[in-house]
Scaffold this motif. Structure first.
Motif, PDB file in Angstrom:
ATOM      1  N   TYR A  14     -17.776  -4.626 -10.685  1.00 51.54           N
ATOM      2  CA  TYR A  14     -16.800  -3.940 -10.077  1.00 51.54           C
ATOM      3  C   TYR A  14     -15.749  -4.649  -9.776  1.00 51.54           C
ATOM      4  CZ  TYR A  14     -14.639  -1.427  -6.180  1.00 51.54           C
ATOM      5  OH  TYR A  14     -13.590  -0.798  -5.269  1.00 51.54           O
ATOM      6  N   ASN A  15     -14.617  -4.510 -10.459  1.00 49.66           N
ATOM      7  CA  ASN A  15     -13.285  -5.159 -10.031  1.00 49.66           C
ATOM      8  C   ASN A  15     -13.565  -6.647 -10.160  1.00 49.66           C
ATOM      9  OD1 ASN A  15     -12.011  -2.772  -9.437  1.00 49.66           O
ATOM     10  ND2 ASN A  15     -11.808  -3.075  -7.279  1.00 49.66           N
ATOM     11  N   SER A  16     -13.961  -7.048 -11.532  1.00 53.20           N
ATOM     12  CA  SER A  16     -14.289  -8.382 -11.804  1.00 53.20           C
ATOM     13  C   SER A  16     -13.655  -9.026 -12.849  1.00 53.20           C
ATOM     14  CB  SER A  16     -15.761  -8.503 -12.250  1.00 53.20           C
ATOM     15  OG  SER A  16     -16.603  -7.937 -10.961  1.00 53.20           O
ATOM     16  N   ASP A  41     -20.302  -0.526 -15.002  1.00 54.47           N
ATOM     17  CA  ASP A  41     -18.941  -0.487 -14.375  1.00 54.47           C
ATOM     18  C   ASP A  41     -19.108   0.645 -13.242  1.00 54.47           C
ATOM     19  OD1 ASP A  41     -16.316  -1.526 -14.032  1.00 54.47           O
ATOM     20  OD2 ASP A  41     -15.967   0.527 -13.945  1.00 54.47           O
ATOM     21  N   SER A  44     -14.306   0.443 -11.378  1.00 52.41           N
ATOM     22  CA  SER A  44     -13.538  -0.573 -11.205  1.00 52.41           C
ATOM     23  C   SER A  44     -12.122   0.010 -11.154  1.00 52.41           C
ATOM     24  CB  SER A  44     -13.521  -1.685 -12.215  1.00 52.41           C
ATOM     25  OG  SER A  44     -14.880  -2.197 -12.060  1.00 52.41           O
ATOM     26  N   ASP A  46      -9.641  -2.266 -11.657  1.00 56.91           N
ATOM     27  CA  ASP A  46      -8.650  -3.293 -12.378  1.00 56.91           C
ATOM     28  C   ASP A  46      -9.094  -3.329 -13.535  1.00 56.91           C
ATOM     29  OD1 ASP A  46     -11.024  -4.337 -12.657  1.00 56.91           O
ATOM     30  OD2 ASP A  46     -10.912  -6.230 -11.430  1.00 56.91           O
ATOM     31  N   SER A  48     -11.410  -4.709 -15.683  1.00 58.42           N
ATOM     32  CA  SER A  48     -12.652  -5.098 -16.122  1.00 58.42           C
ATOM     33  C   SER A  48     -13.176  -4.436 -17.328  1.00 58.42           C
ATOM     34  CB  SER A  48     -13.800  -5.016 -14.868  1.00 58.42           C
ATOM     35  OG  SER A  48     -13.298  -5.638 -13.783  1.00 58.42           O
ATOM     36  N   ASN A  70     -18.740   5.669  -7.596  1.00 56.08           N
ATOM     37  CA  ASN A  70     -18.936   4.177  -6.855  1.00 56.08           C
ATOM     38  C   ASN A  70     -20.071   4.194  -6.329  1.00 56.08           C
ATOM     39  OD1 ASN A  70     -18.394   2.069  -4.528  1.00 56.08           O
ATOM     40  ND2 ASN A  70     -17.873   1.375  -6.437  1.00 56.08           N
TER      41      ASN A  70
END
Length: 256
Positions: A14-16, A41, A44, A46, A48, A70
């Motif tokens: 998640y957003n990594s 995922d 996310s 971003d 990722s 999510n």
């Protein structure tokens, strides 16, 4: 034909985007080649997914599942677990990473000992991935009652036989307590988890993360005792005192 058993690696994402490439590269660099990395995922926002997909084109052992909603790390891990095909199951968080010998040494340890559940020592690193010169050692073995008073098993260090896969599904309604509840559940069905006291994983200590706050640690563990394990008030208090002592002891070591 590769005679080594397949090892599944389950990675909730998640957003990594800042960390995922290092995490996956640490898997690609393993000197144990027969693995599958299942990235889940969790919606996310971003890049990722873009970064994971680029690596997938270079290495078909990396797989990607995209959640429609999510769900959080527990359900994401459960989704990955459902699709896993390995004879052994491992977990890695999307901001942490492994030593290149992790899978090989831990697999050999389990074969030599003829065991189904193992965990290893790990060290702490900062946001840049630099060592904080703090090692979290592990005991030779621990059982269910021993684990109740001690958070000695880190999720990113475990390796569990497929025989115990049914018990690896994490409770999805307890934020940040699902991992501890899972290892307790597994230890209801196998006598011990065995520790390999070699640093094979690196845990990134992120300020402000759920797992970094002492209050969150204490709150989640009380919920595990009372709501998941359904221990009596008396037993809960007994283990809670032991747990607080060990948490403070570990935090002192972490901040030296």
């Amino acid at each position: 034909m590769n005679m080594q058993p397949l090892i599944s690696i389950i990675i909730p994402v998640y957003n990594s985007e800042k960390f995922i490439l290092k995490t996956l590269q640490s898997i690609i660099d393993q000197n144990y080649p027969n693995w599958e990395a299942i990235c889940i995922d969790d919606c996310s926002s971003d890049e990722s997914v873009i970064l994971i997909e680029k690596l997938m084109k270079k290495d078909e052992r990396i797989k990607l599942i995209k959640n429609e909603l999510n769900y959080g790390p527990a359900k994401s891990r459960n989704i990955g677990l459902h699709y896993s095909k390995g004879e052994y199951i491992t977990f890695l968080d999307s901001d942490d990473f492994w030593n290149k010998n992790k899978l090989k040494l831990q697999y050999e340890f389990m074969i030599k000992k003829d065991i189904d559940f193992s965990f290893t020592a790990y060290d702490l690193v900062n946001l840049k991935g630099e060592s904080l010169h703090t090692v979290i050692d592990v005991p030779e073995k621990i059982n269910y009652t021993g684990l109740l008073g001690r958070t000695v098993i880190s999720t990113i260090t475990v390796m569990v036989s497929k025989k115990l896969k049914t018990y690896l599904y994490m409770p999805e309604n307890y934020s940040n307590g699902e991992d501890m509840a899972t290892w307790l559940n597994v230890l209801k069905h196998t006598e011990y988890a065995y520790g390999l006291n070699i640093v094979l994983s690196s845990y990134r200590q992120v300020d402000g993360s759920l797992s970094s706050g002492l209050f969150n640690k204490l709150t989640r563990m009380w919920k595990v005792y009372r709501k998941i394990e359904k221990l009596s008030l008396y037993k809960s208090c007994q283990y809670y005192i032991k747990y607080i002592f060990n948490v403070i002891k570990k935090r002192k070591k972490s901040y030296k």
